[in-house]
Every structure is written in C-alpha cells, then in structure tokens.
Design a protein around this motif. Sequence first.
Motif, PDB file in Angstrom:
ATOM      1  N   GLU A   1      61.481  87.535  40.465  1.00 61.80           N
ATOM      2  CA  GLU A   1      61.489  87.501  41.933  1.00 61.80           C
ATOM      3  C   GLU A   1      62.893  87.734  42.497  1.00 61.80           C
TER       4      GLU A   1
ATOM      5  N   HIS B   1      67.046  81.477  44.077  1.00 61.56           N
ATOM      6  CA  HIS B   1      66.759  80.254  44.839  1.00 61.56           C
ATOM      7  C   HIS B   1      65.808  79.383  44.033  1.00 61.56           C
TER       8      HIS B   1
ATOM      9  N   HIS C   1      61.678  78.368  39.884  1.00 60.17           N
ATOM     10  CA  HIS C   1      62.038  79.620  39.210  1.00 60.17           C
ATOM     11  C   HIS C   1      62.869  79.386  37.960  1.00 60.17           C
TER      12      HIS C   1
ATOM     13  N   ASP D   1      58.481  76.247  44.809  1.00 58.95           N
ATOM     14  CA  ASP D   1      59.010  77.271  43.924  1.00 58.95           C
ATOM     15  C   ASP D   1      59.726  76.562  42.776  1.00 58.95           C
TER      16      ASP D   1
HETATM   17 ZN   LIG Z   1      60.715  82.080  45.227  1.00 62.92          ZN
END
Ligand SMILES: [Zn+2]
Length: 192
Positions: free
Chosen positions: A60, A67, A54, A52
Amino acid sequence: MKTVFVDVDTQIDFLFPAGALYVPGAERLVSGIARLNRHAEAHGIPLISTTDAHSENDPEFRQWPPHCVAGTTGQLKPRETLLAGRTTLGFAAGARAEPAPQTIVEKQVLDVFTNPNFAGLLASLAADRYVVYGVATDYCVRCAVTGLLATGKPVALVTDAIAAVKPEDGARATEAFTSAGGQLTTLAELTS
Ligand SMILES: [Zn+2]
C-alpha cells in the motif's frame, strides 16, 4: 433491535497533525468518537474498531506514505477510544476473537471486508443495524459502509464523527451512501 457500532481507523497516524497520514481536522473528532465508544460500552452495544496494521514495506505504501505500521505509536488508537474489554481479530486466515465489548479488526488495505475473518465476526454479532464513524470518509469509511450496506441491514453514518482526506470527495462519498439507502445521524441523536 441489535445495533453494532463500527469505529473506522481512528488511529494516531490518521487523527493527529503529526501523524503519518493525517486526515485534516480529524483531531477534533477524537472526543466525540470516545463518547460513542463509551456509549456503546455503557449500553451493551458491540463495538467493532477497524485498524490498519501494515508491515514495514507494505504494498500500500506505493500509493500512500508509510503509515500505521504494526508496532509503531502511529498505529495505535488513542487511549480514550479503547474499551477495557477488548480483543483483536487479525487477518491471518482462521484467526478468531473471543467475544468482547470491543473487537479490533486488523487489515492491510482500505476495505475491512478483505480481512477473511470479518464476515464471520459480523455473522456472530447478528446486527440488525450498523452505525459507522471514523476516518477517512472518502476511503476506508466509504469501503466499510459500502460492504455493510451490501449485507442488507440498515447502516447509519455519523456525520459529525467522520472526516475526509478531501472534503469534496467526502461529500461525494456521503451522497453515494445516501443514494444507496444509507442513513445519516449525529452524535447528539445517538448519545442524548
Ligand atoms: Zn493503510
């Protein structure tokens, strides 16, 4: 037979109790995952590590606590899961990664197949079989194995190198995987 290992989202925010989106028990997987990654390196098995990555106000985060924000410690992978030879494949259309023992594939949603460059990476690796481990069984691992099974190649899930957000959902995801033709394996089977 060419095997490719797929290490899903083994990042600090998911793996450790102090992480932003801790997957219960995941810290106990780290040494096994490190062993699998080293095994891949030692045997010339290409390793894909999905992560991930972000942005600060990622859409999300309406569903999940913030996170794995790019540039934060929580977004990093534990040092022992990294290989010396590695490259990163971003999600900007047309991004490329030089061939390397470990390709870190970034994504902004659960499913790594949303990275528009991922299909091209798989094509270039031309695997005959995928071996998948990491977190979380009921979310990103589930998405990864579903997409990999759809390629028509055999896919094996390492049952002692995965952890779920909710154990019952993890068990359900594993059942769905085997019902769809997925295989189960273990650390010992792969590395002994
Ligand atoms: Zn995520």
